[in-house]
Design an enzyme around this catalytic site. Structure first.
Site, PDB file in Angstrom:
ATOM      1  N   CYS A   1      40.986  42.217  41.011  1.00  0.00           N
ATOM      2  CA  CYS A   1      42.157  41.351  40.926  1.00  0.00           C
ATOM      3  C   CYS A   1      42.749  41.392  39.518  1.00  0.00           C
ATOM      4  O   CYS A   1      43.279  42.400  39.106  1.00  0.00           O
ATOM      5  CB  CYS A   1      41.777  39.934  41.371  1.00  0.00           C
ATOM      6  SG  CYS A   1      43.200  38.910  41.755  1.00  0.00           S
TER       7      CYS A   1
ATOM      8  N   HIS B   1      38.620  40.447  46.497  1.00  0.00           N
ATOM      9  CA  HIS B   1      37.484  39.892  45.750  1.00  0.00           C
ATOM     10  C   HIS B   1      36.168  40.098  46.512  1.00  0.00           C
ATOM     11  O   HIS B   1      35.790  39.224  47.303  1.00  0.00           O
ATOM     12  CB  HIS B   1      37.682  38.386  45.551  1.00  0.00           C
ATOM     13  CG  HIS B   1      38.722  38.035  44.544  1.00  0.00           C
ATOM     14  ND1 HIS B   1      38.421  37.751  43.227  1.00  0.00           N
ATOM     15  CD2 HIS B   1      40.058  37.915  44.647  1.00  0.00           C
ATOM     16  CE1 HIS B   1      39.530  37.468  42.564  1.00  0.00           C
ATOM     17  NE2 HIS B   1      40.544  37.556  43.410  1.00  0.00           N
TER      18      HIS B   1
ATOM     19  N   GLU C   1      33.240  39.614  45.553  1.00  0.00           N
ATOM     20  CA  GLU C   1      32.261  38.556  45.254  1.00  0.00           C
ATOM     21  C   GLU C   1      32.468  37.334  46.139  1.00  0.00           C
ATOM     22  O   GLU C   1      31.567  36.512  46.276  1.00  0.00           O
ATOM     23  CB  GLU C   1      32.323  38.179  43.765  1.00  0.00           C
ATOM     24  CG  GLU C   1      33.471  37.257  43.352  1.00  0.00           C
ATOM     25  CD  GLU C   1      34.792  37.993  43.143  1.00  0.00           C
ATOM     26  OE1 GLU C   1      34.875  39.192  43.491  1.00  0.00           O
ATOM     27  OE2 GLU C   1      35.736  37.359  42.634  1.00  0.00           O
TER      28      GLU C   1
END
Lengths: 222, 85
Positions: free
Chosen positions: A87, A195, A197
């Site tokens: 990002c 993302h 994560e």
């Protein structure tokens, strides 16, 4: 011994703890790297997490590229070290010239926070090594400037060299050629808007992001 | 000598400009049917110390392309004039 994963922290970065947590889940030891220090402290991989580095003033990533840590990240990348920008981290890597192109405002002119389906389009990158092309991954995006743009020459190059690593199944933001992730010519530097994560547990909807983070850690060994 | 510099940054032709498109779509409702080719950008003004106007312009262009604009998607135009105190 656990691999050391450097997590770069700029003033305004806000995903570093999520990234560190996900890296722990795949067996790495996260090491935070403050932007003001011109070293990556001997880590095995480097991740630039999301957020709003230096407030995203001027353009996302425009000021961050002057942070002392970026010289060390560039040197690490030049030596073949795996570097992933997520990002805002992707935006920083393009501004720093480690990846081609740029990220502009979403075509919708909206901040976008949703989960999208991604297709792995190349397994030849530090983030997708060993993940077969055609694999679909469900991973959140969360950005305002997420629409990838580049000139035709760069796009031809990215296509010809199979450097488009992930594509959106349904383009959410006007990204050129549905691009969600690209890598550099050396394939060790990868930038992606989604993302991984945030897709680290089925409990919160998906653990598909771990597939990518595992591949990243394997990249150093292989 | 002190010079006043003005840098204008705009999206390059061919780069999607949804902001300008949105503004343009709103115009007919306000009675501005005669307006088209809208484009938006950013404007930067700063003072610069230089020996002469040419070198001030050169420095301003350097700053504009090194930081103020992203050449991948933006064009710059730069003007300088003797500083007004």
């Amino acid at each position: 011994m656990a691999q050391k994963a450097g997590v770069v922290v700029f003033p305004g970065t806000n995903c570093e703890h999520d990234v560190a947590g996900a890296l722990r889940l795949v067996g790495a030891e996260p090491i935070f790297l403050w932007h003001g220090e011109a070293t990556v402290r001997g880590v095995d991989v480097v991740v630039l997490p999301g957020g709003f580095a230096h407030g995203d003033y001027l353009r996302p990533g425009a000021i961050a590229r002057f942070s002392p840590v970026m010289e060390a990240v560039a040197a690490f990348a030049a030596s073949g070290g795996p570097v992933v920008g997520i990002c805002n981290g992707f935006q920083v890597l393009t501004e720093a010239g480690l990846l081609p192109g740029a990220l502009q405002k979403n075509r919708t002119l909206r901040f976008m926070c949703t989960t999208v389906d991604l297709v792995v389009t190349s397994d030849r990158s530090a983030l997708t090594a060993g993940v077969p092309a055609g694999t679909t991954l469900r991973i959140p995006v969360n950005n305002f400037d997420g629409s990838y743009v580049c000139d035709d020459r760069v796009l031809d190059e990215l296509r010809a060299e199979e450097r488009i690593v992930l594509r959106y199944q349904e383009n959410p933001n006007g990204s050129v050629d549905d691009i969600a992730a690209i890598c550099n010519a050396g394939r060790n530097v990868v930038g992606l808007m989604p993302h991984p994560e945030r897709a680290s547990s089925k409990l919160i909807g998906s653990d598909d992001g771990l597939v990518l983070l595992r591949a990243l850690l394997a990249a150093r060994i292989g | 000598m002190r010079f006043d510099a003005h840098v204008e940054v705009r999206l390059r032709p061919g780069i999607a400009d949804p902001e300008s498109a949105t503004i343009e779509r709103a115009l007919p409702a306000l009675g501005f049917d005669d307006v088209s080719s809208m484009s938006t950008g950013r404007s930067f003004r700063f003072a610069i110390e230089a020996d002469d106007e040419d070198s001030a312009a050169e420095r301003a262009r350097e700053l504009a392309t090194a930081l103020l604009a992203n050449p991948v998607m933006e064009d710059v135009s730069t003007t300088v004039e003797p500083g007004r105190d």
